[in-house]
Design a protein around this motif. Structure first.
Motif, mmCIF file in Angstrom:
data_model
loop_
_atom_site.group_PDB
_atom_site.id
_atom_site.type_symbol
_atom_site.label_atom_id
_atom_site.label_comp_id
_atom_site.label_asym_id
_atom_site.label_seq_id
_atom_site.Cartn_x
_atom_site.Cartn_y
_atom_site.Cartn_z
ATOM 1 N N GLN A 9 0.842 -1.196 0.000
ATOM 2 C CA GLN A 9 0.000 0.000 0.000
ATOM 3 C C GLN A 9 0.877 1.246 0.000
ATOM 4 O O GLN A 9 1.879 1.313 0.727
ATOM 5 N N LYS A 27 3.519 2.700 2.357
ATOM 6 C CA LYS A 27 2.927 2.760 3.698
ATOM 7 C C LYS A 27 3.021 1.426 4.410
ATOM 8 O O LYS A 27 3.266 1.381 5.610
ATOM 9 N N SER A 28 2.759 0.340 3.674
ATOM 10 C CA SER A 28 2.794 -0.972 4.311
ATOM 11 C C SER A 28 3.026 -2.061 3.278
ATOM 12 O O SER A 28 2.690 -1.899 2.095
ATOM 13 N N LEU A 65 2.408 -6.270 3.127
ATOM 14 C CA LEU A 65 1.847 -7.460 3.744
ATOM 15 C C LEU A 65 2.179 -8.645 2.853
ATOM 16 O O LEU A 65 1.879 -8.637 1.655
ATOM 17 N N ALA A 108 7.872 -5.240 6.280
ATOM 18 C CA ALA A 108 6.739 -6.114 5.979
ATOM 19 C C ALA A 108 6.219 -6.836 7.209
ATOM 20 O O ALA A 108 6.959 -7.111 8.151
ATOM 21 N N SER A 109 4.938 -7.140 7.158
ATOM 22 C CA SER A 109 4.345 -8.060 8.118
ATOM 23 C C SER A 109 3.995 -9.335 7.358
ATOM 24 O O SER A 109 3.791 -9.311 6.141
#
Length: 131
Positions: free
Chosen positions: A20, A98-99, A101, A119-120
């Motif tokens: 994102q 922003k992120s 995943l 990262a998650s």
């Protein structure tokens, strides 16, 4: 017809990346994502990359890149190709990430690369997909 449904709760090696971003300039980003980034990745013809798709909000301020792969090894190929490409620096001119995943059973090498991006990770648990 011709599509088969995988068995329910079968283990899957498929990987999904969801990135994102905040878009810096909507008009420039739209052109870059469509005519430069997507074309460049398409032309790499990575055998086990399933998809590379940009999505953008109506106002052009947010974008999401969704990439899918056969498995963690094919995702690592895409990550290495990205790092070696001119897109690695160009993307930072277009967006602020922003992120990140990562969905699926990522191997340690992929986790190491993606962890540098903050990262998650979520491992595959259950469900099904159609082939």
């Amino acid at each position: 017809r011709g599509k088969q449904m995988a068995e329910l709760n079968q283990i899957s090696d498929r990987m999904v990346l969801v990135i994102q971003c905040d878009v810096k300039n909507a008009e420039e980003f739209r052109a870059w994502a469509k005519d430069r980034a997507s074309q460049y990745v398409h032309d790499l013809n990575e055998e086990n990359t399933i998809s590379y798709e940009w999505h953008i909000s109506d106002d052009g301020s947010q974008a999401t890149l969704i990439e899918t792969f056969v498995d963690s090894d094919s995702m690592s190929v895409r990550l290495a190709n990205h790092a070696a490409s001119p897109l690695a620096s160009e993307v930072m001119d277009q967006v602020n990430i922003k992120s990140v995943l990562c969905l699926g059973n990522a191997k340690d090498d992929a986790k190491e690369v993606l962890s540098a991006w903050g990262a998650s990770f979520q491992s595959h648990h259950s469900g099904f997909h159609k082939r």
